[in-house]
Write a protein that holds these residues in place. Structure first.
Motif, PDB file in Angstrom:
ATOM      1  N   ARG A 114     -16.665  27.871 -24.728  1.00  0.00           N
ATOM      2  CA  ARG A 114     -15.892  26.784 -24.335  1.00  0.00           C
ATOM      3  C   ARG A 114     -15.064  26.794 -23.247  1.00  0.00           C
ATOM      4  N   LEU A 115     -14.801  27.966 -22.693  1.00  0.00           N
ATOM      5  CA  LEU A 115     -14.361  27.300 -21.648  1.00  0.00           C
ATOM      6  C   LEU A 115     -14.870  26.579 -20.606  1.00  0.00           C
ATOM      7  N   ARG A 116     -16.454  26.668 -19.958  1.00  0.00           N
ATOM      8  CA  ARG A 116     -17.388  25.696 -19.372  1.00  0.00           C
ATOM      9  C   ARG A 116     -17.315  24.105 -20.029  1.00  0.00           C
ATOM     10  N   PHE A 117     -16.958  24.106 -21.107  1.00  0.00           N
ATOM     11  CA  PHE A 117     -17.497  22.825 -21.800  1.00  0.00           C
ATOM     12  C   PHE A 117     -15.925  22.475 -21.187  1.00  0.00           C
ATOM     13  N   PHE A 118     -15.240  23.200 -21.524  1.00  0.00           N
ATOM     14  CA  PHE A 118     -13.031  22.912 -21.106  1.00  0.00           C
ATOM     15  C   PHE A 118     -12.880  22.495 -19.879  1.00  0.00           C
ATOM     16  N   ILE A 119     -13.914  23.035 -18.888  1.00  0.00           N
ATOM     17  CA  ILE A 119     -13.405  22.972 -17.400  1.00  0.00           C
ATOM     18  C   ILE A 119     -14.894  21.392 -17.546  1.00  0.00           C
ATOM     19  N   ASN A 120     -16.043  21.823 -17.552  1.00  0.00           N
ATOM     20  CA  ASN A 120     -17.154  20.513 -17.454  1.00  0.00           C
ATOM     21  C   ASN A 120     -16.567  19.296 -18.084  1.00  0.00           C
ATOM     22  N   ARG A 121     -15.700  19.305 -19.079  1.00  0.00           N
ATOM     23  CA  ARG A 121     -14.963  17.984 -19.595  1.00  0.00           C
ATOM     24  C   ARG A 121     -13.890  16.822 -18.735  1.00  0.00           C
ATOM     25  N   GLY A 122     -14.000  17.641 -17.258  1.00  0.00           N
ATOM     26  CA  GLY A 122     -13.116  16.942 -16.078  1.00  0.00           C
ATOM     27  C   GLY A 122     -11.699  16.219 -16.674  1.00  0.00           C
ATOM     28  N   GLU A 123     -11.092  16.301 -17.643  1.00  0.00           N
ATOM     29  CA  GLU A 123      -9.247  16.380 -17.796  1.00  0.00           C
ATOM     30  C   GLU A 123      -8.417  17.110 -17.439  1.00  0.00           C
ATOM     31  N   SER A 137     -12.146  18.503  -1.441  1.00  0.00           N
ATOM     32  CA  SER A 137     -11.908  18.160  -0.489  1.00  0.00           C
ATOM     33  C   SER A 137     -10.796  17.436   0.227  1.00  0.00           C
ATOM     34  N   GLN A 138     -10.224  17.498   0.674  1.00  0.00           N
ATOM     35  CA  GLN A 138      -8.670  16.746   1.300  1.00  0.00           C
ATOM     36  C   GLN A 138      -9.062  15.277   1.373  1.00  0.00           C
ATOM     37  N   LYS A 139     -10.058  14.620   1.022  1.00  0.00           N
ATOM     38  CA  LYS A 139      -9.256  13.618   0.099  1.00  0.00           C
ATOM     39  C   LYS A 139      -8.966  13.559  -0.673  1.00  0.00           C
ATOM     40  N   LYS A 140      -8.804  14.742  -1.671  1.00  0.00           N
ATOM     41  CA  LYS A 140      -8.145  14.457  -2.732  1.00  0.00           C
ATOM     42  C   LYS A 140      -6.444  14.984  -3.249  1.00  0.00           C
ATOM     43  N   ARG A 141      -6.270  15.443  -1.406  1.00  0.00           N
ATOM     44  CA  ARG A 141      -4.920  15.480  -1.262  1.00  0.00           C
ATOM     45  C   ARG A 141      -4.178  14.246  -1.347  1.00  0.00           C
ATOM     46  N   ARG A 142      -4.533  13.622  -1.025  1.00  0.00           N
ATOM     47  CA  ARG A 142      -3.468  12.544  -0.252  1.00  0.00           C
ATOM     48  C   ARG A 142      -4.514  11.263  -0.247  1.00  0.00           C
ATOM     49  N   CYS A 165      -3.035  16.164 -11.077  1.00  0.00           N
ATOM     50  CA  CYS A 165      -1.987  17.039 -10.339  1.00  0.00           C
ATOM     51  C   CYS A 165      -2.703  17.512  -8.923  1.00  0.00           C
ATOM     52  N   GLY A 166      -4.034  17.481  -9.316  1.00  0.00           N
ATOM     53  CA  GLY A 166      -4.733  18.652  -8.181  1.00  0.00           C
ATOM     54  C   GLY A 166      -5.898  17.690  -7.389  1.00  0.00           C
ATOM     55  N   ASP A 167      -5.671  16.080  -7.760  1.00  0.00           N
ATOM     56  CA  ASP A 167      -6.934  15.826  -7.696  1.00  0.00           C
ATOM     57  C   ASP A 167      -6.457  14.058  -7.642  1.00  0.00           C
ATOM     58  N   CYS A 168      -5.802  13.622  -6.062  1.00  0.00           N
ATOM     59  CA  CYS A 168      -5.212  11.820  -6.565  1.00  0.00           C
ATOM     60  C   CYS A 168      -6.070  10.488  -6.206  1.00  0.00           C
ATOM     61  N   THR A 169      -7.473  11.391  -6.320  1.00  0.00           N
ATOM     62  CA  THR A 169      -8.363  10.266  -6.137  1.00  0.00           C
ATOM     63  C   THR A 169      -8.344   9.451  -8.090  1.00  0.00           C
ATOM     64  N   VAL A 170      -7.973  10.236  -8.939  1.00  0.00           N
ATOM     65  CA  VAL A 170      -7.597   9.949 -10.542  1.00  0.00           C
ATOM     66  C   VAL A 170      -6.949   8.686 -10.262  1.00  0.00           C
ATOM     67  N   LEU A 171      -6.048   8.228  -9.183  1.00  0.00           N
ATOM     68  CA  LEU A 171      -4.496   7.712  -9.042  1.00  0.00           C
ATOM     69  C   LEU A 171      -5.102   6.130  -8.247  1.00  0.00           C
ATOM     70  N   GLY A 172      -5.830   6.711  -7.057  1.00  0.00           N
ATOM     71  CA  GLY A 172      -5.987   5.748  -5.921  1.00  0.00           C
ATOM     72  C   GLY A 172      -7.304   6.093  -5.327  1.00  0.00           C
ATOM     73  N   SER A 173      -7.710   5.865  -3.694  1.00  0.00           N
ATOM     74  CA  SER A 173      -8.826   6.387  -2.952  1.00  0.00           C
ATOM     75  C   SER A 173      -8.438   7.915  -1.814  1.00  0.00           C
ATOM     76  N   THR A 213       1.086  -1.053   0.144  1.00  0.00           N
ATOM     77  CA  THR A 213      -0.253   0.461  -0.049  1.00  0.00           C
ATOM     78  C   THR A 213       1.037   1.546  -0.296  1.00  0.00           C
ATOM     79  N   TYR A 214       0.398   2.248  -0.689  1.00  0.00           N
ATOM     80  CA  TYR A 214       1.195   3.731  -0.859  1.00  0.00           C
ATOM     81  C   TYR A 214       0.445   4.901  -0.621  1.00  0.00           C
ATOM     82  N   ARG A 215       1.254   5.796  -0.309  1.00  0.00           N
ATOM     83  CA  ARG A 215       0.551   6.899  -0.735  1.00  0.00           C
ATOM     84  C   ARG A 215       1.037   8.271  -1.885  1.00  0.00           C
ATOM     85  N   ILE A 216      -0.153   8.391  -2.226  1.00  0.00           N
ATOM     86  CA  ILE A 216       0.284   9.244  -3.349  1.00  0.00           C
ATOM     87  C   ILE A 216      -0.772  10.697  -3.255  1.00  0.00           C
ATOM     88  N   ARG A 217       0.878  11.960  -3.144  1.00  0.00           N
ATOM     89  CA  ARG A 217       0.019  13.398  -2.592  1.00  0.00           C
ATOM     90  C   ARG A 217      -0.297  13.812  -4.646  1.00  0.00           C
TER      91      ARG A 217
END
Length: 410
Positions: free
Chosen positions: A362-371, A211-216, A393-401, A180-184
């Motif tokens: 276009r900016l709204r679409f850009f934000i809502n796309r979620g990438e 959410s703080q849960k997206k930090r680590r 880079c700003g939401d670690c839940t992409v890579l873990g829990s 088990t490993y921690r991701i920041r």
């Protein structure tokens, strides 16, 4: 149904055995160029289990071999299973899910005692294992990280084990682990934005707390390779610095903080040999090399002694001990290059001849796309100069829990 670490490892082993025997059957009948569809297919029952000195409901897994063109193994349902301890102690099993049989009572094997597995399938065929004596329990002395090079010259961290049986009874070992490993998130900020109104004159954003849960975050891997060794021929039954896992320096797993839970199985000589053969088959560079597996025999046979009634698998009786450690990367390899996310900062700007309203939409679409995820803005208020980074880079839940494991220690 929540699957345990041990169950997942055994299930993976079952699948490995199934694939190897299928390859062996196919290769042994090949006289023409290989075709994807399997011919002369045999449906062979596969029995796999490890019963240990852990006091719990023990498990037996039963499947059948499958064709290349099929999705996976077929669970063997409705079987009757029992394990006999010594001469008269009987442990009956019940099917708790397809192909998974669990003992109706908790029990633990005892070193020096004899155990035998009996299986009867719904087609009336009966199978039994050899009688197996539970080996001596031997505790892990220590698990520790060390800066090492692997066999390919890559530098990183090796997870090493020391173990010793002064009585000289424990000679054969198998290892599994759960890491088990921690991701920041390196560009985590306290605020997210959500565009709620877009007009020709303005764009209104809703500010929400990130959410703080997206930090680590935390991620877990279970070992899948067969890892067996022995002290046969050694002056004493001691393993010193045996490597059970290796992590390259630039691997995300050791970017921050790491934990590993190691399980040490003391095996019989027969079980150790079976796993070594199984491992040599699975590590072949090519399925069509000169090394062709054929039929891999275990310690389970047909009670009718019918040579055509094949059965595959192994009844393993082991004693197991375990140990968990934690460490930070900087404690071991602080000076080596480390894993880094590609966190390019992106600031969308209006295109030439693009209207203000079109850019805002276009900016709204850009934000809502979620990438990408919001990082910062220019000025005292939210204007159009907004900057973003890739979401990991700003939401670690992409890579873990974002949930901290119950066992975690900082």
């Amino acid at each position: 149904m929540k699957l345990s670490f041990k169950f997942l490892v055994e299930l993976n082993m079952c699948r490995r055995i199934l694939i190897i025997v299928l390859i062996g059957i196919t290769l042994s009948t090949c006289v023409e160029p290989f075709e994807a569809a399997s011919e002369n297919f045999e449906s062979i029952v596969v029995i796999n289990t490890v019963v240990t000195n852990e006091f719990k409901n023990q498990e037996v897994l039963i499947n059948r071999t499958f064709r290349f063109e099929e999705d996976g193994p077929l669970a063997e349902q409705g079987a009757e299973i029992k394990i006999i301890e010594g001469e008269d102690m009987v442990y009956d099993f019940t099917e708790t899910s397809e192909g998974v049989y669990t003992s109706m009572q908790e029990f633990a094997v005892v070193s020096g005692k004899e155990y035998q597995l009996f299986v009867k399938t719904t087609d009336g065929k009966s199978y039994r294992s050899d009688k197996v004596i539970a080996p001596q329990e031997t505790s892990i002395d220590s698990v520790y990280p060390k800066r090492v090079f692997n066999s390919f010259g890559v530098e990183g961290i090796g997870i090493l084990v020391d173990t010793f049986d002064p009585a000289g009874n424990a000679v054969y070992y198998r290892y599994e682990f759960e890491e088990t490993y921690r991701i920041r998130a390196p560009f985590w900020v306290t605020t997210d934005i959500n565009p709620i109104t877009i007009t020709e004159d303005e764009i209104i954003f809703e500010r929400v707390e990130r959410s703080q849960k997206k930090r680590r975050c935390y991620n877990t891997n279970i070992s899948v390779d067969i890892n067996v060794t022995d002290t046969e021929g050694f002056e004493e039954t001691r393993l010193k610095g045996y490597m059970v896992n290796f992590i390259p320096a630039e691997d995300i797993r050791i970017e921050d903080r790491y934990s590993i839970f190691v399980r040490q199985y003391v095996q019989s000589r027969e079980a150790n040999g079976f796993y070594k053969i199984l491992n040599s088959f699975s590590e072949s560079e090519s399925l069509f090399s000169q090394i062709q597996p054929g039929f891999l025999e275990g310690n389970i046979v047909s009670e009718n002694n019918n040579p055509d009634d094949k059965v595959l698998g192994f009844f393993e009786v082991s004693t197991v001990t375990e140990q968990r450690i934690f460490f930070d990367r900087d404690e071991v390899i602080s000076d080596l290059p480390k894993f880094e996310l590609d966190c390019e900062i992106i600031t969308p700007l209006p295109l030439q001849f693009e209207t203000t309203e079109s850019f805002r939409r276009r900016l709204r679409f850009f934000i809502n796309r979620g990438e990408l995820i919001y990082l910062q803005h220019a000025g005292d208020e939210f204007f159009e100069l907004l900057s973003f980074v890739p979401r990991p880079c700003g939401d670690c839940t992409v890579l873990g829990s974002g949930k901290v494991p119950d066992f975690w220690q900082d």
